[in-house]
Structures are given as C-alpha cells and as structure tokens.
Design an enzyme around this catalytic site. Structure first.
Site, PDB file in Angstrom:
ATOM      1  N   GLY A   1     189.130  38.397  19.925  1.00 12.26           N
ATOM      2  CA  GLY A   1     187.977  37.536  19.885  1.00 12.26           C
ATOM      3  C   GLY A   1     186.743  37.703  19.357  1.00 12.26           C
ATOM      4  O   GLY A   1     186.011  37.314  20.344  1.00 12.26           O
ATOM      5  N   THR A   2     186.279  37.575  18.539  1.00 14.22           N
ATOM      6  CA  THR A   2     185.095  37.964  18.679  1.00 14.22           C
ATOM      7  C   THR A   2     184.758  37.846  17.436  1.00 14.22           C
ATOM      8  O   THR A   2     185.548  38.670  16.447  1.00 14.22           O
ATOM      9  CB  THR A   2     184.326  39.578  19.153  1.00 14.22           C
ATOM     10  OG1 THR A   2     185.115  39.470  20.294  1.00 14.22           O
ATOM     11  CG2 THR A   2     182.985  39.494  19.615  1.00 14.22           C
TER      12      THR A   2
END
Lengths: 199, 250
Positions: free
Chosen positions: B69-70
């Site tokens: 998640g980035t």
C-alpha cells in the site's frame, strides 16, 4: 509472455530475444537484455520467473569463467549446456527449484555451431531451431516450413523477420523490439535490433 | 565443475563446510554476515516459513494480507535524480499513520525507497545501510549504486519464498553518474531511467510517462514528481498523506 528464438545454420547460430522486463501488467523496462555471454563464443538466453533468471544465468556464467581460469581452456557449448542442465536438475527437487527456460547457443571450433534447448524441468535437446514463450506456438511452424540445414545468414535473418512479423500480427502482447546476435567462428556479433512499429 | 567431479576432487567450500560440520539454520541476533564460511539464515529452529505462511493465507486460518500500500516513484533527468514518495502507512483498511517517511538515507549520495511491508523494508534497508558503511570503511571509497542494489538483491534472494514483501528503488549518484535500481522480494533487479512501485504505481506511471522530458528544468521535474504522487494518491485508497521529495545531484 517473453520470447526467445534460435536458428542454427551450417557455420553460425542466430539468436534473438525480446526486450521487455515486465511485472504483472506493467512493462518496467523496454530495453532489457536477456542474453548472457558465457564465453567468447557461447551465449545463454534466459527467461522465466523474476529473480531466478538473472540469479541462475549469472551463476552459470561465473562458473564457466571459473572453469576457464582453473583449467586454462574454455568449456565447449555442449559441455556448458550439460553443466547447466545438471544444475537445473540438482535444484529441481529441492525446496527452491529454478523456474527458468533457456537457450544456449555456441560455436565450437571442433564441432561447429550448436543450439541447445533447455526448460525448467531440466530437459536438454540439441536442435536446429528452437523457441521459448507463448510466441513459440505461433512461430515454430514458420521455422518448420522454411528452415533448411544449409541456410545462409541472410535467409536466417529473413526467417527471423517473418517470425517477428507474425508475433506482431497475432500475439496479443506488444513485443516491440528484439535483440539479435549472431555467433560464428569469429565470436559473437551484435546485429541490428529488430523493432516493429505500432500495430 | 564437471571434470573435477569426475576426478573425485572435492570443492574447497565443501571441505571447509565439513570441517565446521554445521550447515543448519540458526537463530541468532546478528545473523546475516558477509564473508562467513558457513551460510546461515536466521529462521527459528524447527519452523518452516513457507508452510506457516500457507496456513495463514488459507480460509479458516488467520489471514495475513500483505499489501504493497504505497506509491513511490523516481526518475533520472538532465539535472539528477528525483525521488518522490507518499506518506501513508496502512494496516489492512486502517491507516496507521499519515506521516511515515518511506525513504531511507543510506548516505548523502544514496537513497532507498520503501514499498511493501514497512517492517521488512525498514529492516533490510537499514541492514543495507550498515553494509554500505562497512564497504566505505574497508575500501576507502563510497559504494556504487549498482553494488548497493546487488547487495540488497542477494539478501532478498536468500529469503526467497519465505514471504518477504519489499519493493524498493535504490537511487544515487556514483562515479558512473546518476543511477536508479529497482529491487524487489522476488530477486528482480532492474536498472532504468524511471520506476514507480506500490499499489498506486500504475496511476503514477500514467502521469510520469506523459509528462516526462529528458531536458526538463529542475522546477518542472519537481512538479512532475509531485503530480505523479498526487494523482496516484487521488485514485489509490492505500496511498495518501503528503509527498516527500528528494533531489539527488552530483
């Protein structure tokens, strides 16, 4: 999704590989070289699972060079191919098998040119022409139809161009450029990159 | 090699392995050292990581969802290297913090970005920083970007299949000029002009590819980097917070 092809003539071997390094649906690199130079007259073309390809190919490459340093002479293509296959076979039933498909192309001063097909189950076959990847399904028949044992270099390049055209026409993925190299008694020669325009 | 095997000559490494007589996995605090005679990887004795992870991911077991998640991106241009990252750290659907720095400064000329599991990235890149510092002390010159990325890649390959989740870009300036290497937990190591990693990377690629020019001014490059992250955070729910940007020059 990656493509390798090799064609052996009476005194040369012509090999080509696509230039795409992909990660799921994204092309991370457009100019990636999948050929590893094992020695002055041997090339290893390697495709397969992400980290395995470079790791395995570099391992073979360094060991072939080490052999030359220790013994003073280079491994022949046939010996290098069998060494590669043995390593694949040794790791096949371990916890970390290498999922790689290979083509080894070389010129032996004694035996002439040789093209060896290897896959991730460590099979080995010496063949006059070979291909790896989904593209192989489309192009092997072209090779079957047009190949003859006494090909000239021009004719081999033409067959290669036909194969690339076919991929451009029917393969759903966009493989827009290919590295081409030729091996003969004078060593490895870089040929012009084959690029295809947009469909 | 083949000839040596046929002649019955044993490899040096096999002989020294037999002298020390241990090739098992040992759990010790300072476990990963280069140059040891025995290759040891720290895994708790008796545990089998691959099997354990499988049990966690099947229905009925506790589910470990490893998200990347980035959004992180970096690109080379005429005046150096731009690195831009978002700052959201998420655990599943909970946002742990909006102010997480996803870039680790290895030395004034080398940066590592983090995407994937925060713990994995932070740890392995700190270990990489230690190795880079040791290299500098031993060899009296700074490590090259290619070598640093190769060190990280080999660390990843050592733990292949055991569930590490790291997608990192090692960016820096060395003797060869600017360099960006993408390294991930599969052992992929790619050198290139422009990379983006993480769940929002697809969106960032769109903006970057259409706005990139080799001869951008520095201001244009800052704007492009910022826009890449902003558009990715707009569309991707796992990216957000602020944009942290670095510019690496000679």
């Amino acid at each position: 999704m990656e493509y390798l092809i090799g064609i052996q003539g009476p005194d040369f071997v012509l090999v080509a590989a696509d230039n795409v390094a992909a990660s799921s649906i994204i092309q991370m690199k457009h100019d990636y070289d999948k050929m590893f130079k094992l020695s002055e007259k041997i090339l290893l073309l390697c495709v397969g699972e992400a980290g395995d390809t470079v790791q395995f190919a570099e391992y073979i490459q360094k060991n072939v060079q080490l052999y030359k340093m220790r013994n003073g002479y280079e491994l022949s293509p046939s010996a290098a191919a069998n060494f590669t296959r043995k390593n694949l076979a040794d790791y096949l039933r371990s916890r970390t098998p290498y999922h790689v498909n290979l083509l080894l192309a070389g010129y032996d001063d004694a035996d002439g040119p040789g093209l060896f097909y290897m896959d991730y189950l460590s099979s080995l076959a010496k063949a006059p022409f070979a291909a790896h990847g989904y593209g192989a399904f489309l192009t092997l028949s072209i090779l079957d139809r047009d190949y003859k044992p006494d090909l000239t270099r021009e004719e081999a390049m033409n067959i290669l161009r036909k194969c690339v055209e076919e991929l451009n026409k029917r393969f759903i993925l966009n493989l827009h450029s290919f590295n081409v190299r030729l091996i003969d008694k004078d060593g490895i020669h870089d040929m012009e990159k084959l690029t295809v325009g947009a469909k | 090699m083949a000839l040596a095997n046929v002649c019955g000559l044993k490899n040096y490494s096999e002989q020294s392995g037999q002298m020390f007589a241990t090739r098992r996995l040992i759990d010790r605090p300072n476990h990963y050292s280069f140059g040891t005679k025995i290759q040891e990887f720290a895994v708790p004795v008796g545990e089998e990581p691959v099997g354990f992870l499988k049990s966690c991911n099947t229905e009925g077991g506790a589910r470990f969802e490893l998200h990347h998640g980035t959004t992180t991106l970096s690109f080379k241009f005429k005046h150096g290297v731009i690195v831009a990252v978002d700052s959201r750290a998420s655990t599943g659907s909970y946002i742990a913090t909006c102010e997480y720095n996803k870039v680790i400064e290895i030395n004034p000329y080398l940066l590592g970005t983090m995407s994937g599991s925060a713990a994995d990235c932070k740890y392995w890149e700190r270990l990489l920083a230690k190795e880079c510092r040791l290299y500098r002390l031993r060899n009296n010159h700074r490590i090259s970007v290619a070598a640093a990325s190769k060190l990280l890649c080999n660390m990843m390959l050592g733990y292949r299949g055991m569930g590490l989740s790291v997608g990192s870009m090692i960016c820096g300036w060395d003797k060869e000029g600017p360099g960006i290497y993408y390294v991930d937990d599969n052992g992929n190591r790619l050198s290139g002009r422009m990379f983006s990693t993480g769940s929002g990377s697809n969106y960032a690629y769109g903006v970057l590819d259409s706005g990139y020019k080799e001869d951008m001014t520095v201001e244009e490059a800052y704007e492009l980097g910022r826009r890449g992250i902003v558009h990715a955070t707009h569309r991707d729910s796992y990216s957000g917070g602020v944009v942290n940007m670095y510019h690496i020059q000679e």
